[in-house]
Design an enzyme around this catalytic site. Structure first.
Site, PDB file in Angstrom:
ATOM      1  N   ASP A  18       0.785  -1.253   0.000  1.00 20.41           N
ATOM      2  CA  ASP A  18       0.000   0.000   0.000  1.00 20.41           C
ATOM      3  C   ASP A  18       0.813   1.298   0.000  1.00 20.41           C
ATOM      4  OD1 ASP A  18      -1.858  -1.996   0.288  1.00 20.41           O
ATOM      5  OD2 ASP A  18      -2.860  -1.162   2.043  1.00 20.41           O
ATOM      6  N   LYS A 116      -6.814  -5.180  -3.254  1.00 23.47           N
ATOM      7  CA  LYS A 116      -7.582  -5.727  -2.132  1.00 23.47           C
ATOM      8  C   LYS A 116      -8.576  -4.702  -1.632  1.00 23.47           C
ATOM      9  CE  LYS A 116      -3.945  -4.354   1.096  1.00 23.47           C
ATOM     10  NZ  LYS A 116      -4.663  -3.370   1.913  1.00 23.47           N
ATOM     11  N   CYS A 161      -2.116  -2.729   7.592  1.00 20.19           N
ATOM     12  CA  CYS A 161      -1.938  -3.549   6.389  1.00 20.19           C
ATOM     13  C   CYS A 161      -0.621  -4.316   6.367  1.00 20.19           C
ATOM     14  CB  CYS A 161      -2.144  -2.706   5.144  1.00 20.19           C
ATOM     15  SG  CYS A 161      -3.894  -2.202   5.031  1.00 20.19           S
TER      16      CYS A 161
HETATM   17  C1  VGL Z   1      -4.761   0.823   5.555  1.00 24.21           C
HETATM   18  C2  VGL Z   1      -6.477   1.593   6.857  1.00 24.21           C
HETATM   19  C3  VGL Z   1      -7.383   1.381   5.848  1.00 24.21           C
HETATM   20  C4  VGL Z   1      -3.295   0.528   5.421  1.00 24.21           C
HETATM   21  C5  VGL Z   1      -5.662   0.588   4.528  1.00 24.21           C
HETATM   22  O1  VGL Z   1      -2.812   0.413   4.276  1.00 24.21           O
HETATM   23  O2  VGL Z   1      -2.617   0.397   6.469  1.00 24.21           O
HETATM   24  N1  VGL Z   1      -5.179   1.304   6.715  1.00 24.21           N
HETATM   25  N2  VGL Z   1      -6.960   0.858   4.692  1.00 24.21           N
END
Ligand code: VGL
Ligand code: ZN
Length: 215
Positions: A18, A116, A161
């Site tokens: 991410d 995802k 994540c």
């Molecule tokens: C994430 C909160 C919501 C992350 C992703 O990548 O840590 N955190 N969606």
């Protein structure tokens, strides 16, 4: 102390979680200095035969967004079909700039991009399984078919994540390493519980400077 330095081979993979605009400064759920992992990850990419990126990828009106629940605010907790879910500001919405990878991330070097959280009713922190804990993302299949045994995890953020990806990496049978200086955290003080969980699960930690290619 014995050197922790690790010589990498064809059974090792780099997992980049991410590294998207919405998790970097200026984004919807920013990791302070989240962009500082980018040059480190770009360098690490030169050492690996297998590289997978994950991308948080939510449709408009995703049920992990506070805006999808009347009267709720970010960080409230609601009950979903699979249990408790923290609510977030709208983020990583398909087609938006926030969902794109950080512009300096060397995405051309990655071999797989795993998206995802694209089912409206299910959030996904882990890069292996969505938050219902049963819907696979397909990452294990990719890694298994490539003969990968060890995973080196990087990206944003440790509390969610990256942390849940590392825990699942272990349950999926991989040896897992957290590359500490290439992982961001929303708030250092809050990352302690996850760091303890990871240590207890057998996830090891390493610095990017300790990694080297064997050929
Ligand atoms: C994430 C909160 C919501 C992350 C992703 O990548 O840590 N955190 N969606
Ligand atoms: Zn998300």
């Amino acid at each position: 102390m014995a050197s922790l330095s690790q010589s990498l081979s064809g059974t090792d993979a780099l997992i980049i979680v991410d590294v998207q605009n919405d998790f970097c400064p200026g984004g919807a759920i920013p990791v302070p200095n989240g962009d500082e992992v980018v040059p480190k990850i770009n360098e690490l990419m030169n050492l690996f035969d297998h590289i997978a990126l994950s991308q948080d990828w939510h449709p408009d009106g995703h049920l992990s967004f506070a805006s999808s629940h009347e009267g709720r605010n970010p960080l409230d907790v609601v009950q979903m079909s699979y249990g408790e879910q923290i609510l977030w500001p709208d983020h990583a919405v398909v087609g938006t700039k926030g969902a794109e990878f950080h512009p300096e991330l060397a995405t051309d070097k990655a071999h797989a991009v795993i998206r995802k959280g694209y089912r409206k009713e299910i959030d996904s922190y882990s890069t292996f399984f969505e938050n219902d804990r049963t819907t696979p993302t397909g990452l294990s299949g990719f890694l298994d078919r490539c003969g990968v045994k060890r995973l080196f995890l990087t990206g944003l953020a440790i509390e969610y994540c990256v942390g849940f990806s590392a825990l699942d990496a272990v349950t999926e049978g991989f040896e897992a390493y957290l590359v500490q200086d290439a992982v961001g955290s929303f708030r250092n003080e809050d990352s302690e519980p996850m760091r303890n969980r990871l240590a207890n699960a057998g996830v090891r930690t390493i610095q990017s400077s300790e990694l080297q290619s064997d050929g």
